[in-house]
Design a protein around this motif. Sequence first.
Motif, PDB file in Angstrom:
ATOM      1  N   GLY A 192       0.975  -1.412  -0.418  1.00 56.02           N
ATOM      2  CA  GLY A 192      -0.339   0.217  -0.129  1.00 56.02           C
ATOM      3  C   GLY A 192       1.267   1.006   0.026  1.00 56.02           C
ATOM      4  O   GLY A 192       0.009   2.593   0.359  1.00 56.02           O
TER       5      GLY A 192
ATOM      6  N   ALA B 151     -11.711  11.091  -4.991  1.00 50.04           N
ATOM      7  CA  ALA B 151     -13.185  10.703  -5.400  1.00 50.04           C
ATOM      8  C   ALA B 151     -14.519  11.391  -5.784  1.00 50.04           C
ATOM      9  O   ALA B 151     -15.455  10.691  -6.421  1.00 50.04           O
TER      10      ALA B 151
ATOM     11  N   TRP C  84      -1.729   3.535  10.014  1.00 52.61           N
ATOM     12  CA  TRP C  84      -1.822   3.657   9.147  1.00 52.61           C
ATOM     13  C   TRP C  84      -1.680   1.943   8.290  1.00 52.61           C
ATOM     14  O   TRP C  84      -0.374   1.556   7.922  1.00 52.61           O
TER      15      TRP C  84
ATOM     16  N   ARG D  27      -2.832   3.437   0.329  1.00 49.35           N
ATOM     17  CA  ARG D  27      -3.925   2.726  -0.025  1.00 49.35           C
ATOM     18  C   ARG D  27      -5.069   2.725   0.795  1.00 49.35           C
ATOM     19  O   ARG D  27      -6.421   3.120   0.670  1.00 49.35           O
ATOM     20  N   GLN D  28      -4.831   2.460   1.928  1.00 46.63           N
ATOM     21  CA  GLN D  28      -6.069   2.830   3.361  1.00 46.63           C
ATOM     22  C   GLN D  28      -6.094   3.893   3.535  1.00 46.63           C
ATOM     23  O   GLN D  28      -7.736   4.195   4.077  1.00 46.63           O
TER      24      GLN D  28
ATOM     25  N   GLU E 206      -6.003   6.264   1.015  1.00 42.10           N
ATOM     26  CA  GLU E 206      -7.493   6.553  -0.346  1.00 42.10           C
ATOM     27  C   GLU E 206      -8.918   6.264  -0.039  1.00 42.10           C
ATOM     28  O   GLU E 206      -9.597   6.335  -0.510  1.00 42.10           O
ATOM     29  N   ASN E 207      -8.670   4.694   0.643  1.00 36.84           N
ATOM     30  CA  ASN E 207      -9.988   4.126   1.004  1.00 36.84           C
ATOM     31  C   ASN E 207     -11.099   5.320   1.335  1.00 36.84           C
ATOM     32  O   ASN E 207     -12.164   5.061   1.411  1.00 36.84           O
ATOM     33  N   THR E 208     -10.225   5.680   2.657  1.00 35.86           N
ATOM     34  CA  THR E 208     -10.607   6.203   3.672  1.00 35.86           C
ATOM     35  C   THR E 208     -11.466   7.740   3.727  1.00 35.86           C
ATOM     36  O   THR E 208     -12.641   7.921   3.220  1.00 35.86           O
TER      37      THR E 208
ATOM     38  N   ARG F 101     -12.505   8.204  -0.041  1.00 37.32           N
ATOM     39  CA  ARG F 101     -13.873   7.227  -1.072  1.00 37.32           C
ATOM     40  C   ARG F 101     -14.836   7.284  -0.058  1.00 37.32           C
ATOM     41  O   ARG F 101     -16.000   7.368   0.254  1.00 37.32           O
ATOM     42  N   TRP F 102     -14.267   6.169   1.606  1.00 30.00           N
ATOM     43  CA  TRP F 102     -15.618   6.243   2.235  1.00 30.00           C
ATOM     44  C   TRP F 102     -16.108   7.317   3.076  1.00 30.00           C
ATOM     45  O   TRP F 102     -17.539   7.667   2.879  1.00 30.00           O
TER      46      TRP F 102
END
Length: 475
Positions: A170, A328, A352, A357-358, A360-362, A364-365
């Motif tokens: 990540g 996003a 983290w 990568r984590q 980035e997902n955060t 989006r969430w």
Amino acid sequence: MHREPNIWVIDDDRSIRWVLDRALRKAEMNVTCFSNGVGVMEALQREQPDVILTDVRMPGIDGLELLRQVSDRYPGLPVIIMTAHSDLDSAVSAFHGGAFEYLPKPFDLDEAVSQVTRACRRGRDERAEDITVAQGTDIIGEAPAMQDVFRAIGRLARSNITVLINGESGTGKELVAHALHRHSPRSNGPFIALNMAAIPRDLLESELFGHERGSFTGAQTRREGRFEQANGGTLFLDEIGDMPAELQTRLLRVLADGEFYRVGGLAPIKVDVRIIAATHQKLDELVRQGRFREDLFHRLNVIRIQLPALRDRREDIPALMRHFLAQAAQELSCEPKVLLQDAIDQLQRLDWPGNVRQLENTARWVTVMASTKQIHAEDLPPELSAPAAEQTRDEPWESVLRRWARNALKQGNQALLDTALPAFEQILIQTALEHTGGRRQEAARLLGWGRNTLTRKIKELRLDSDGEPEDRSAS
């Protein structure tokens, strides 16, 4: 007879000129300072220094334009670029213009003197590398560790040399591989990626080298492998540490000879491919365990780039998060969310384990789930709101202080010691008194002071007997 090197420093910031002048003179160098680049080319016609240090953003002629003119007319003259606006593209632009080195601000003075000394030693014997600028990058970072990555990409961009990228899952290893390809002579060729951990072992050989029709059950047509697809370009082998032993032998042969056979094939196939490999594992440890071929390791480990974990570049989290939130919002055709300071503080405290990568997902969430445009700490995903002790591991206090100082300087704050020293002493006094239940004699001993010193400090800092600030409105 020893001649002291002549160094020209060009920067519109008087304090930078003063600091460098003192440091370089202390290192037995002659220094001439310019407040901007205007007139420098004319001065070079009369006299040429051993090294030029120049800022990028200056009134009149900017540092990169000055660099281009110097490189054209005096190709052997080393130029070191200094900039407070450090990113991959500016690093690439600096090396593209022929820079000897790229020095992001704020820099360590010893490092600056070391770079100047190295440039003097090299002098006219070696030209800085010339590389091609490509537009756009998703690699963001101002942390010192990321500046090392940017410099490495800049240095490597003109070569076809094999590169090994190390970093936790990540951290952005494929982004770095893309950047190495995009800034290389092969940029017009294909970039082909293969993740060793994502392909079943029995299919990996066919994926890499292709197969002939009828070579195994289900092989109804001839198929090109990744090596053939990458001919004339770059092949990125991700998670190379998971490559089976038998394929390691075949890969070594291809790297040595530049040719291979398809599965079931009789004729050798010649390819011209640059290999960039990546892994989150320590390959030298796998070699010691007998799980990775030592000769292949040395073939791949020509140049190594180490990517930092996100917890080691926490100062980059706000910029990364803003980038991912904008990304996003574009994907979802909505307005970007805005992080408020308490949310940023919370994000910077976290460990983290999934790295960028984590993060980035955060983003989006948050873009999907947060009901308001402005994001507070409580609007972050629930798993990120757990107690800090569960989310983070102990971070050295020096790192926290360094991050605070960098942020304060970026915001234009001054007299940092006037803020930091009283707060530092107050926190230690309060903590020691809490630990001893308010017993000053014992607290003083724990702090390394005498009781009288502690009493004086409590008065100076306007703390009451419990170590709490006095109510100054009380009579």
